[in-house]
Design a protein around this motif. Sequence first.
Motif, PDB file in Angstrom:
ATOM      1  N   ASP A 195     -13.101 -10.873 -19.223  1.00 41.50           N
ATOM      2  CA  ASP A 195     -12.701  -9.998 -19.965  1.00 41.50           C
ATOM      3  C   ASP A 195     -14.026  -9.919 -20.697  1.00 41.50           C
ATOM      4  N   ASN A 196     -14.604  -8.447 -20.959  1.00 39.32           N
ATOM      5  CA  ASN A 196     -15.773  -8.117 -21.289  1.00 39.32           C
ATOM      6  C   ASN A 196     -15.802  -7.742 -23.020  1.00 39.32           C
ATOM      7  N   ARG A 197     -14.778  -7.984 -23.624  1.00 45.31           N
ATOM      8  CA  ARG A 197     -14.772  -7.345 -24.775  1.00 45.31           C
ATOM      9  C   ARG A 197     -15.600  -8.018 -25.789  1.00 45.31           C
ATOM     10  N   MET A 198     -15.904  -9.374 -25.643  1.00 45.65           N
ATOM     11  CA  MET A 198     -16.858  -9.916 -26.592  1.00 45.65           C
ATOM     12  C   MET A 198     -18.253  -9.404 -26.629  1.00 45.65           C
ATOM     13  N   ALA A 199     -18.649  -9.177 -25.223  1.00 46.20           N
ATOM     14  CA  ALA A 199     -20.069  -8.323 -25.068  1.00 46.20           C
ATOM     15  C   ALA A 199     -19.968  -6.863 -25.684  1.00 46.20           C
ATOM     16  N   GLU A 200     -18.984  -6.406 -25.316  1.00 46.15           N
ATOM     17  CA  GLU A 200     -18.558  -4.744 -25.917  1.00 46.15           C
ATOM     18  C   GLU A 200     -18.740  -4.915 -27.435  1.00 46.15           C
ATOM     19  N   THR A 201     -18.112  -5.758 -28.137  1.00 48.90           N
ATOM     20  CA  THR A 201     -18.054  -5.786 -29.657  1.00 48.90           C
ATOM     21  C   THR A 201     -19.503  -6.007 -30.118  1.00 48.90           C
ATOM     22  N   VAL A 202     -20.486  -6.836 -29.471  1.00 48.32           N
ATOM     23  CA  VAL A 202     -21.720  -6.844 -29.804  1.00 48.32           C
ATOM     24  C   VAL A 202     -22.422  -5.719 -29.685  1.00 48.32           C
ATOM     25  N   GLN A 203     -22.326  -5.222 -28.484  1.00 43.57           N
ATOM     26  CA  GLN A 203     -22.839  -4.031 -28.238  1.00 43.57           C
ATOM     27  C   GLN A 203     -22.625  -2.709 -28.908  1.00 43.57           C
ATOM     28  N   SER A 204     -21.374  -2.830 -29.744  1.00 46.77           N
ATOM     29  CA  SER A 204     -21.413  -1.521 -30.552  1.00 46.77           C
ATOM     30  C   SER A 204     -22.180  -1.708 -31.704  1.00 46.77           C
ATOM     31  N   PHE A 205     -22.867  -2.794 -31.874  1.00 44.56           N
ATOM     32  CA  PHE A 205     -23.801  -2.760 -33.259  1.00 44.56           C
ATOM     33  C   PHE A 205     -25.409  -2.628 -32.878  1.00 44.56           C
ATOM     34  N   GLN A 206     -25.831  -1.598 -32.758  1.00 43.71           N
ATOM     35  CA  GLN A 206     -27.169  -1.257 -32.024  1.00 43.71           C
ATOM     36  C   GLN A 206     -28.233  -2.013 -32.746  1.00 43.71           C
ATOM     37  N   ASN A 207     -28.166  -2.158 -33.723  1.00 42.87           N
ATOM     38  CA  ASN A 207     -29.359  -2.799 -34.428  1.00 42.87           C
ATOM     39  C   ASN A 207     -29.250  -4.414 -34.085  1.00 42.87           C
ATOM     40  N   LEU A 208     -28.258  -4.878 -33.835  1.00 43.41           N
ATOM     41  CA  LEU A 208     -28.201  -6.321 -33.172  1.00 43.41           C
ATOM     42  C   LEU A 208     -28.625  -6.404 -31.938  1.00 43.41           C
ATOM     43  N   VAL A 209     -28.121  -5.376 -31.046  1.00 37.64           N
ATOM     44  CA  VAL A 209     -28.802  -5.398 -29.699  1.00 37.64           C
ATOM     45  C   VAL A 209     -30.389  -5.111 -29.594  1.00 37.64           C
ATOM     46  N   SER A 210     -30.778  -4.178 -30.297  1.00 35.34           N
ATOM     47  CA  SER A 210     -32.200  -4.117 -30.386  1.00 35.34           C
ATOM     48  C   SER A 210     -32.932  -5.246 -30.950  1.00 35.34           C
ATOM     49  N   PHE A 211     -32.344  -6.047 -31.917  1.00 29.02           N
ATOM     50  CA  PHE A 211     -32.690  -7.177 -32.561  1.00 29.02           C
ATOM     51  C   PHE A 211     -32.902  -8.280 -31.433  1.00 29.02           C
ATOM     52  N   CYS A 212     -32.010  -8.364 -30.417  1.00 21.91           N
ATOM     53  CA  CYS A 212     -31.919  -9.397 -29.386  1.00 21.91           C
ATOM     54  C   CYS A 212     -33.209  -8.937 -28.441  1.00 21.91           C
ATOM     55  N   LYS A 213     -33.034  -7.828 -28.252  1.00 21.04           N
ATOM     56  CA  LYS A 213     -34.139  -7.323 -27.094  1.00 21.04           C
ATOM     57  C   LYS A 213     -35.419  -7.489 -27.639  1.00 21.04           C
ATOM     58  N   ASN A 214     -35.856  -7.371 -28.977  1.00 21.22           N
ATOM     59  CA  ASN A 214     -37.108  -7.429 -29.474  1.00 21.22           C
ATOM     60  C   ASN A 214     -37.515  -8.879 -29.514  1.00 21.22           C
ATOM     61  N   ILE A 215     -36.613  -9.885 -29.770  1.00 20.27           N
ATOM     62  CA  ILE A 215     -36.879 -11.066 -29.772  1.00 20.27           C
ATOM     63  C   ILE A 215     -37.199 -11.637 -28.310  1.00 20.27           C
ATOM     64  N   GLU A 216     -36.587 -11.101 -27.263  1.00 15.55           N
ATOM     65  CA  GLU A 216     -36.469 -11.413 -25.957  1.00 15.55           C
ATOM     66  C   GLU A 216     -37.902 -11.024 -25.365  1.00 15.55           C
ATOM     67  N   LYS A 217     -38.178  -9.706 -25.945  1.00 11.93           N
ATOM     68  CA  LYS A 217     -39.657  -9.344 -25.538  1.00 11.93           C
ATOM     69  C   LYS A 217     -40.842 -10.033 -26.036  1.00 11.93           C
ATOM     70  N   GLN A 218     -40.680 -10.302 -27.290  1.00 18.66           N
ATOM     71  CA  GLN A 218     -41.701 -11.032 -28.165  1.00 18.66           C
ATOM     72  C   GLN A 218     -41.844 -12.504 -27.633  1.00 18.66           C
ATOM     73  N   TYR A 219     -41.010 -13.054 -27.505  1.00 21.86           N
ATOM     74  CA  TYR A 219     -40.971 -14.660 -27.546  1.00 21.86           C
ATOM     75  C   TYR A 219     -40.666 -15.051 -25.856  1.00 21.86           C
ATOM     76  N   PHE A 220     -40.203 -14.295 -25.199  1.00 17.07           N
ATOM     77  CA  PHE A 220     -39.985 -14.633 -23.755  1.00 17.07           C
ATOM     78  C   PHE A 220     -40.656 -13.850 -22.815  1.00 17.07           C
ATOM     79  N   GLY A 221     -41.337 -12.727 -23.425  1.00 20.42           N
ATOM     80  CA  GLY A 221     -42.371 -11.911 -22.485  1.00 20.42           C
ATOM     81  C   GLY A 221     -41.656 -10.877 -21.441  1.00 20.42           C
ATOM     82  N   HIS A 222     -40.493 -10.750 -21.864  1.00 19.55           N
ATOM     83  CA  HIS A 222     -39.942  -9.750 -20.969  1.00 19.55           C
ATOM     84  C   HIS A 222     -38.789  -8.685 -21.735  1.00 19.55           C
ATOM     85  N   LYS A 223     -38.218  -7.759 -21.028  1.00 14.09           N
ATOM     86  CA  LYS A 223     -37.376  -7.025 -21.870  1.00 14.09           C
ATOM     87  C   LYS A 223     -36.019  -7.078 -20.944  1.00 14.09           C
ATOM     88  N   THR A 224     -34.857  -7.052 -21.860  1.00 15.05           N
ATOM     89  CA  THR A 224     -33.717  -7.039 -21.424  1.00 15.05           C
ATOM     90  C   THR A 224     -33.281  -5.892 -20.501  1.00 15.05           C
TER      91      THR A 224
END
Length: 224
Positions: A195-224
């Motif tokens: 059931d994917n509703r938990m991920a869909e809930t987080v995805q509905s907050f674009q600034n939180l999704v962008s936050f995760c992508k930015n941290i992944e890129k900055q500290y892990f060296g790749h994009k989501t």
Amino acid sequence: MSNLSFMQDAFMCQMAAAEPWPEDASLFRPPEGGQILIGENALSLGVEVYLRMCECSFKGISLSKDLPESEQRDLKAYIEMINNILIPAELFVTWAHEETLTQITSVRYGSPYPWPLNKILCWRKKQEMLTYLEAVGWGKDQRSLATVQEELKRCCQALAQKLANKKFFFGQKPTELDALVFGHLYTLLTTKLPDNRMAETVQSFQNLVSFCKNIEKQYFGHKT
């Protein structure tokens, strides 16, 4: 001591310990697609990104030590919110949602053990987690996946409002909160569940999704 309490204490010890970090230190966790479960993955990922944010070869660096006292209080309040909402929500999905339990949890949790030990240990862990969830008001008779989703949405709304359009929750520098939020939200976004509703809930907050992508890129060296 439950695994949950142990991991919470371990995460806080990473922040507060004063002993030097060994030069050959390694952080171990099971592969994401194998044994590790949602909550454990979120917390271990939070520890990993915290250490990367510190750029340190030593434990005990506090990323929030320069915050004003009022902001330090806010930081603790948001961490407490995560402990009271995100962690129980992840445990509910992992152990109380039957489809996830059958298709994901039992397979991963039992994977290191032969039959019938894998079934026995998973059953024992399930009873332990259901007892814990009931004790904190998140039991199967007290919640449903829909009400858990509403709690997750409420938590994300508070986090999204705090983050706004900033790079990190308290400005241009990361804190313990950024590491912890990334660990939980990134795990929810990237873990495939029946059931994917938990991920869909987080995805509905674009600034939180962008936050995760930015941290992944900055500290892990790749994009989501």
